[in-house]
Design a protein around this motif. Structure first.
Motif, short mmCIF file in Angstrom:
data_model
loop_
_atom_site.label_atom_id
_atom_site.label_comp_id
_atom_site.label_asym_id
_atom_site.label_seq_id
_atom_site.Cartn_x
_atom_site.Cartn_y
_atom_site.Cartn_z
N ALA A 46 -10.97 -0.94 6.59
CA ALA A 46 -10.94 -1.65 7.27
C ALA A 46 -11.38 -3.05 6.76
N ALA A 47 -12.60 -3.27 6.19
CA ALA A 47 -13.02 -4.63 5.70
C ALA A 47 -12.11 -5.50 4.92
N ASN A 48 -11.04 -3.99 4.00
CA ASN A 48 -10.77 -4.48 2.93
C ASN A 48 -9.05 -5.13 3.28
N GLU A 49 -9.31 -4.61 4.68
CA GLU A 49 -8.09 -4.55 5.14
C GLU A 49 -7.52 -5.69 5.95
N ALA A 54 -0.47 2.60 3.97
CA ALA A 54 0.13 2.43 5.58
C ALA A 54 -0.36 1.20 5.87
N SER A 55 -0.59 0.61 4.63
CA SER A 55 -1.60 -0.73 4.33
C SER A 55 -0.11 -1.86 4.07
N GLU A 56 -0.14 -3.47 4.80
CA GLU A 56 0.94 -4.22 4.21
C GLU A 56 -0.21 -5.28 3.25
N SER A 57 -0.89 -5.50 3.38
CA SER A 57 -2.05 -6.35 3.06
C SER A 57 -3.44 -5.84 2.97
N TYR A 58 -3.56 -5.63 1.96
CA TYR A 58 -4.81 -4.84 1.32
C TYR A 58 -5.48 -5.50 -0.19
N CYS A 59 -6.63 -5.66 0.24
CA CYS A 59 -7.37 -6.17 -1.53
C CYS A 59 -8.87 -5.02 -1.58
#
Length: 765
Positions: free
Chosen positions: A476-479, A568-573
């Motif tokens: 959750a934090a990464n997203e 299934a994440s459009e934006s992740y780091c």
């Protein structure tokens, strides 16, 4: 509507005055400014990129496909095109059979192996694995449809040093290099000067690399010790993979200066959270703690989650000796008997570590969730925290099994916090699977060591509910941080996991159908999710999960806006582990610059360079960890020839079967010629080996009884002998109902649910 959008986007992008822009900007230029229409443009743009109508460039800029377009020529870094003489530069990957493949220079990290060029053994010169070479294309439709070429020059060696075992033959000193890099031993000349003895593990410097027409020659530069002696196997892997050694004095001095300056004071640039109820959950043997959690219910029955991450950027400033060393290492390496840290221990295990009852600097990501777990907003800021309790995963599992029994052991605040953490994390987990997140079950081997560091066995690491709690919060934090940086229009190092090649998913669909599992096309992530859920308790689980993994692209670090397919994440780091991962540190620095109102340095080429470097270092660490586990397990089994165990068939090929032990998770091989009671034939369609006379059949998931037949530690080989049939392997029905997972699917309460494991508790997110 999609057809109209497609035409409008194509017309806009192909106009002569077009300058590369992001999908959101294109939508606004087309007059589509509401969120729904912007989302539609993004969706159509992705489809057009897949269809080859347009392309993505750096920073997710949309580019026309015309290679002569000035903006595209200026901005897009493409693989180098073959010159008129068909010369290409790239990285060579050699197989144990001598042939290999070249990955052309400039090929995106997310590209599959279809981009590789085949090199036959006779055309490989003396190139070794990992060398940078120049090749000439001979055919564009050669080996299995791949382009085929020949190496004309070795530009740069990946390494000149190798690890192997010394022996003498006919008064000559020879070294058999570990693994299968070189099939023949290497001549080392006069080895007497080093006092080397037979069966010593040594490091050699290659003087002349072997080829198909000449022998290799090397010189011994270091003697590691007698083969099989304690610690020699670890040293061998460290040298084999060129893992970093001790920190240099300049780096240590920089760390000491940071330690001397740190006084636990809380400046105006930090939010004081030392009065909050904050805890850490880690493995029982963890030495550094880089994440902590707070959670409370607020008005409207909303949740406020605090993910507090060690503020490594405070201690590791850009362009310092510490920073240069951290970048070069890029990641900590977790070996069975030691950790090779990215940062000196004075920082990783002390200053930056979120130890209980001590004021520590953190970078906090505070996320507000609606009552049903939908994220509403997030804030990222510098903070100071004081963890009030350190938990081991085992303790949290015990708490979840008996909450009343823990009331007297914990303060009411901590007891309540753990309960809230479980409730929210399971809610987030359900939502993640509902949106199509995948969960591969690839259990990882944990080597058991005694106090003297000797191997006593091995077991499969388990991922329990306590692990899942922390994992959901880290995800959750990464997203949330990735969305923050994206909304600010910044280029940053993302964790990218591209969509699988549809052709590979079609092959995967055929494979699982041949195994007896009825399924629709696995190009649907929900059908793939259904399959993974179906095989969890099936003895063929290993084969199916491994095949799914092989059909996927490798996750890498890159500034490209590719999203993360498995999540299934459009934006992740990666934000949550800066103590052990350099990409997280780069993200922290961007967040801090934004907080100060500064405009961060934005150089796409630099971020691509960082991404490639960090991805390569991560792969090196993973390979070294995996190889050392294999070596230690083989060393453990080397004096146990004849030992019988029960196992499960995990692979069936035309040349034999692979078997993994039930009690000891070691995988070995039974060659088809060792099945001497009959003449066996391989049936590719059903993945079975069947005897023509007896009718005996061996298939994936079957239970067998085997004995250790041969152990070759240097070649990393374990041969087994079939003794008989093992315990029956129950199989689940292969026809469950299809469709998306139900919205109210509740994760099972368990303390041994296999999932992607972590080493030392530092594989989060």
């Amino acid at each position: 509507m999609d057809a109209d959008l497609r035409a409008a986007i194509l017309a806009y992008v192909n106009q002569p005055a077009y300058k590369p822009a992001k999908p959101k900007v294109i939508a606004e230029r087309l007059g589509l400014i509401d969120a729904e229409r912007i989302a539609a443009v993004k969706r159509v743009v992705k489809k057009m990129v897949k269809a080859g109508e347009i392309e993505f460039g750096p920073a997710h800029l949309v580019m026309p496909t015309d290679e002569n377009h000035a903006a595209r020529e200026h901005l897009v870094a493409k693989p180098k095109k073959p010159k008129s003489d068909n010369n290409i530069t790239g990285s060579f990957r050699r197989t144990s059979s001598g042939f290999g493949f070249v990955r052309p220079e400039g090929t995106p990290a997310t590209a599959g192996r279809d981009a590789d060029i085949f090199i036959g053994e006779k055309n490989a010169l003396d190139a070794a694995d990992g060398d940078i070479v120049r090749i000439r294309i001979d055919s564009h439709t050669g080996y299995k449809g791949k382009p085929e070429g020949r190496i004309i020059d070795v530009i740069e060696r990946a390494t000149n040093r190798f690890v192997g075992t010394y022996f003498e033959r006919e008064a000559m000193g020879l070294v058999q290099i570990d693994g299968k890099v070189f099939s023949k031993p290497i001549y080392v000349g006069d080895a007497g000067a080093k006092g080397v003895a037979d069966d010593d593990k040594v490091v050699v410097e290659m003087v002349r690399f072997p080829s198909h027409v000449r022998e290799g020659e090397a010189v011994i530069v270091e003697v590691l010790g007698a083969k099989g002696a304690p610690g020699v196997d670890t040293l061998s892997i460290i040298y084999e993979f060129a893992l970093p050694g001790p920190f240099g004095e300049e780096v240590l001095e920089d760390a000491r200066r940071q330690a001397a300056k740190f006084d636990e004071s809380i400046g105006d640039d930090r939010r004081d959270l030392t009065g909050e109820t904050i805890i850490t959950i880690d493995p029982i043997d963890a030495r550094d703690f880089d994440d902590a959690i707070s959670l409370k219910k607020i008005e409207n029955d909303h949740w406020l989650l605090g993910v507090h991450i060690a503020d490594v950027s405070h201690f590791v400033q850009p362009k310092t000796a510490l920073d240069r060393e951290a970048y070069d290492r890029a990641t900590s390496v977790y070996l069975p008997d030691r950790v090779i840290p990215m940062l000196p221990e004075v920082i990783s295990n002390n200053l930056a570590s979120l130890q209980p009852d001590k004021v520590r600097y953190a970078m906090t990501c505070e996320i507000e969730f609606a009552s049903d777990g939908v994220p509403i907003g997030a804030e990222v800021f510098k903070s100071a925290i004081k963890s009030c309790r350190r938990f081991a995963y085992e303790e949290v599992d015990q708490f979840l099994a008996d909450r009343k029994g823990w009331k007297e052991k914990l303060t009411p605040e901590v007891h309540g916090l753990l309960g809230l953490m479980y409730e929210l994390s399971m809610m987030l987990r359900r939502r993640r699977f509902t949106r199509g997140s995948l969960e591969l079950s690839m259990p990882e081997i944990k080597i058991d060591l005694n106090k003297d560091g000797q191997v006593t066995g091995a077991h499969v690491e388990q991922n329990t509910e306590s692990h899942q709690i922390i994992e959901e919060f880290m995800l959750a934090a990464n997203e949330a941080v990735a969305r923050k940086l994206e909304d600010a229009g910044l280029i940053f190092l993302r964790r990218v996991h591209g969509e699988p090649d549809p052709r590979k998913l079609k092959q995967l669909t055929e494979f699982v159908r041949e195994l007896g599992f009825e399924c629709e096309s696995l190009e649907s992530r929900f059908e793939l999710q259904r399959l993974l859920d179906l095989v969890k308790d099936d003895p063929r689980s290993h084969a199916v999960n491994f095949s799914v993994l092989r059909s996927m692209q490798r996750a890498v670090y890159s500034p490209e806006e590719e999203g993360h397919y498995a999540l299934a994440s459009e934006s992740y780091c990666h934000f949550t582990s800066p103590i052990r991962r350099y990409p997280d540190l780069t993200v922290h620095r961007l967040v801090e610059q934004l907080a100060r109102g500064e405009k961060p340095r934005q150089e796409p080429d630099l971020y691509y360079q960082w991404g490639d470097h960090c991805s390569e270092r991560e792969q090196r660490a993973t390979s070294a960890e995996r190889e050392l586990k294999k070596v230690k397990l083989l060393n453990y089994l080397s004096d146990k020839i004849g030992l019988e165990m029960d196992g499960i068939i995990t692979g069936v090929e035309s040349f034999g079967i692979f078997v993994s032990g039930r009690q000891l998770p070691a995988e070995g091989f039974i060659h088809i010629s060792a099945l001497s009671d009959d003449y066996y034939r391989f049936d590719r369609a059903s993945h079975t080996i069947s005897g023509s006379r007896t009718g005996n059949t061996f298939r994936l998931g079957d239970g067998v009884r085997f004995a250790i037949a041969r152990v070759d530690v240097d070649a990393r080989e374990l041969d087994l002998r079939l003794v008989g049939r093992g315990p029956a392997s129950p199989r689940r029905p292969a026809k469950p109902p299809r469709g998306k997972p139900p919205q109210d699917k509740q994760p099972k309460r368990t303390t041994s649910k296999p999932k992607t494991p972590r080493k030392k508790g530092k594989r989060r997110g």
